[in-house]
Enzyme design. Structure first.
Site, PDB file in Angstrom:
ATOM      1  N   ARG A  78     -28.365  12.469  33.334  1.00 47.16           N
ATOM      2  CA  ARG A  78     -27.090  12.193  34.010  1.00 47.16           C
ATOM      3  C   ARG A  78     -26.745  13.152  35.147  1.00 47.16           C
ATOM      4  O   ARG A  78     -27.045  14.339  35.081  1.00 47.16           O
ATOM      5  CB  ARG A  78     -25.969  12.219  32.974  1.00 47.16           C
ATOM      6  CG  ARG A  78     -26.084  11.045  32.019  1.00 47.16           C
ATOM      7  CD  ARG A  78     -25.180  11.175  30.827  1.00 47.16           C
ATOM      8  NE  ARG A  78     -25.284   9.998  29.976  1.00 47.16           N
ATOM      9  CZ  ARG A  78     -26.233   9.826  29.048  1.00 47.16           C
ATOM     10  NH1 ARG A  78     -27.154  10.746  28.857  1.00 47.16           N
ATOM     11  NH2 ARG A  78     -26.257   8.727  28.327  1.00 47.16           N
ATOM     12  N   HIS A 103     -30.367   8.042  34.849  1.00 48.78           N
ATOM     13  CA  HIS A 103     -31.749   7.617  35.101  1.00 48.78           C
ATOM     14  C   HIS A 103     -31.971   6.986  36.488  1.00 48.78           C
ATOM     15  O   HIS A 103     -32.698   6.000  36.622  1.00 48.78           O
ATOM     16  CB  HIS A 103     -32.204   6.648  34.011  1.00 48.78           C
ATOM     17  CG  HIS A 103     -32.239   7.240  32.625  1.00 48.78           C
ATOM     18  ND1 HIS A 103     -32.480   8.572  32.393  1.00 48.78           N
ATOM     19  CD2 HIS A 103     -32.048   6.671  31.401  1.00 48.78           C
ATOM     20  CE1 HIS A 103     -32.463   8.799  31.081  1.00 48.78           C
ATOM     21  NE2 HIS A 103     -32.182   7.678  30.455  1.00 48.78           N
ATOM     22  N   HIS A 174     -39.867   7.947  29.211  1.00 55.51           N
ATOM     23  CA  HIS A 174     -38.856   7.574  28.215  1.00 55.51           C
ATOM     24  C   HIS A 174     -39.466   6.816  27.032  1.00 55.51           C
ATOM     25  O   HIS A 174     -38.823   5.925  26.468  1.00 55.51           O
ATOM     26  CB  HIS A 174     -37.779   6.728  28.908  1.00 55.51           C
ATOM     27  CG  HIS A 174     -36.435   6.778  28.271  1.00 55.51           C
ATOM     28  ND1 HIS A 174     -36.201   6.335  26.988  1.00 55.51           N
ATOM     29  CD2 HIS A 174     -35.257   7.236  28.717  1.00 55.51           C
ATOM     30  CE1 HIS A 174     -34.926   6.504  26.703  1.00 55.51           C
ATOM     31  NE2 HIS A 174     -34.320   7.054  27.728  1.00 55.51           N
ATOM     32  N   ASP A 246     -28.716  12.790  20.866  1.00 52.70           N
ATOM     33  CA  ASP A 246     -28.885  12.322  22.248  1.00 52.70           C
ATOM     34  C   ASP A 246     -28.519  13.507  23.137  1.00 52.70           C
ATOM     35  O   ASP A 246     -27.544  13.474  23.877  1.00 52.70           O
ATOM     36  CB  ASP A 246     -27.966  11.117  22.507  1.00 52.70           C
ATOM     37  CG  ASP A 246     -28.221  10.460  23.860  1.00 52.70           C
ATOM     38  OD1 ASP A 246     -29.155  10.896  24.566  1.00 52.70           O
ATOM     39  OD2 ASP A 246     -27.480   9.522  24.208  1.00 52.70           O
ATOM     40  N   GLU A 308     -37.767  13.401  25.926  1.00 47.66           N
ATOM     41  CA  GLU A 308     -37.763  13.289  27.385  1.00 47.66           C
ATOM     42  C   GLU A 308     -37.713  14.680  28.003  1.00 47.66           C
ATOM     43  O   GLU A 308     -36.651  15.279  28.121  1.00 47.66           O
ATOM     44  CB  GLU A 308     -36.553  12.472  27.836  1.00 47.66           C
ATOM     45  CG  GLU A 308     -36.439  11.105  27.186  1.00 47.66           C
ATOM     46  CD  GLU A 308     -35.009  10.564  27.210  1.00 47.66           C
ATOM     47  OE1 GLU A 308     -34.373  10.566  28.264  1.00 47.66           O
ATOM     48  OE2 GLU A 308     -34.526  10.156  26.144  1.00 47.66           O
TER      49      GLU A 308
HETATM   50  C1  BGC Z   1     -29.962   8.822  27.207  1.00 43.77           C
HETATM   51  C2  BGC Z   1     -29.199   7.886  26.307  1.00 43.77           C
HETATM   52  C3  BGC Z   1     -29.409   6.493  26.798  1.00 43.77           C
HETATM   53  C4  BGC Z   1     -30.881   6.197  26.803  1.00 43.77           C
HETATM   54  C5  BGC Z   1     -31.154   4.859  27.403  1.00 43.77           C
HETATM   55  C6  BGC Z   1     -31.403   8.480  27.119  1.00 43.77           C
HETATM   56  O1  BGC Z   1     -32.143   9.311  27.951  1.00 43.77           O
HETATM   57  O2  BGC Z   1     -29.710  10.166  26.910  1.00 43.77           O
HETATM   58  O3  BGC Z   1     -27.814   8.185  26.293  1.00 43.77           O
HETATM   59  O4  BGC Z   1     -28.728   5.543  26.034  1.00 43.77           O
HETATM   60  O5  BGC Z   1     -31.579   7.164  27.551  1.00 43.77           O
HETATM   61  O6  BGC Z   1     -32.043   4.147  26.668  1.00 43.77           O
END
Ligand code: BGC
Length: 343
Positions: A78, A103, A174, A246, A308
């Protein structure tokens, strides 16, 4: 080996490249999104298990919104407020996660055709030309991602780019891992180690406050390893905000080193994660809801975990966080490795 992976709604023809080693491991990567589609690992009895969530063909990846196997950029995770300042200029991005950018914000890298530069049994190299202004970011560059499958059962991801102007860059993969098999249900009993003494505290919208919180005595402590599910329902601010794990961990040490590990008692498959980056978002698939995936599988909440590797989220707004500014002509070069073994 290269085979057809279907056609996108725009009429683009996607291909799937399969890499194999002599240990029986196999991975598959598509030129659509540079996505990692399959990771087949022998379990303790020698049966091949596909340990990543995904789709059967390009149409699945085109429609998917969960970033299965995705190569994410320009900036993974983010950016608070969906804008940033660089060299006195303000850049506006797409606000696709509340007021924030997640992303890349739009025109995702995993929704574009990449060009395959080279491919053989052990590696596939892909490149994406990213023009100046791409997703709102300055500077033009070719982004190279090479997947290598080694004889040591490592899946090595090498990222390389040289921007022509100062910009931000924070690429990640991811993949959603389930070491009992992609279709085997929740990962809550699988064990995880995270090699980090602290995580970056974040607000309700997952934007870091700038504080590093020591994991000692909290449900975020994975230093000695524990089942993912042991503390996931704890009454703890971070877990309530994230609806599970998360969060970004501040990894111990610098340079290429171990970041994490995961183990399934059921299959005997163990994975170790290595990276040269400072942070890692550990995400437990909290937002997966009945997603139809490979071979008719239906994926549900907490059916996988993502590791990640990255610069810390919102680093551009946090003086104390390293990255993700890359200067004109500077080489962005980073390697993350997922290594598999059995016990
Ligand atoms: C984020 C999650 C998000 C996901 C999407 C992750 O990298 O931190 O909040 O929902 O990606 O699939």
């Amino acid at each position: 080996m290269k085979r057809d992976f279907g056609t996108t709604t725009k009429g683009e023809h996607a291909a799937l490249y399969t890499l194999k080693n002599k240990k029986g491991m196999e991975i598959a990567v598509s030129d659509y999104g540079a996505v990692l589609v399959k990771v087949l690992v022998p379990d303790r009895d020698g049966n091949l298990v596909d340990v990543v969530l995904g789709y059967d063909d390009v149409k699945g990846y085109e429609a998917g919104t969960l970033y299965f196997g995705a190569t994410v950029g320009r900036v993974a995770n983010r950016i608070g407020g969906g804008s940033f300042e660089l060299n006195g200029k303000t850049y506006k991005l797409t606000q696709n996660d509340n007021q924030n950018t997640l992303h890349g914000g739009t025109e995702y890298y995993d929704k574009r055709m990449w060009k395959v530069e080279a491919a053989d049994e052990s590696h596939v190299s892909l490149v994406l030309h990213s023009p100046d202004g791409d997703q709102g970011f300055p500077g033009e560059m070719d982004i190279h991602v090479t997947y290598t499958l080694t004889e040591e059962n490592e899946v090595k991801l090498h990222y390389h780019a040289v921007p022509d102007r100062d910009t931000l860059l924070n690429l990640t993969n991811h993949s959603y891992f389930n070491l009992s098999g992609h279709a085997s249900g929740k990962v809550l009993d699988q064990e995880v180690i995270i090699c980090g003494d602290a995580y970056t505290r974040a607000d309700k919208e997952s934007i870091p406050t700038g504080e590093l919180v020591c994991v000692e005595g909290t449900p975020m402590d994975f230093r000695k390893g524990k089942p993912i599910g042991r503390d996931i329902e704890s009454d703890y601010e971070a877990l309530i905000f994230g609806q599970g794990y998360d969060h970004n961990w501040a990894l111990d040490g610098r340079g290429s080193r171990q970041a994490a590990a995961m183990y399934s008692e059921q299959s005997g498959i163990e994975m170790k994660v290595y990276t040269d980056l400072p942070g890692m978002q550990f995400y437990t698939g909290n937002f997966i809801e009945s997603e139809r995936g490979k071979k008719g599988a239906v994926y549900r909440k907490r059916q996988a975990a993502c590791f990640e590797t990255q610069y810390f989220p919102d680093a551009v707004h946090k003086e104390a966080f390293e990255g993700p500014v890359v200067r004109a002509g500077e080489v962005y070069d980073t390697v993350t490795t997922y290594q598999f073994s059995q016990r």
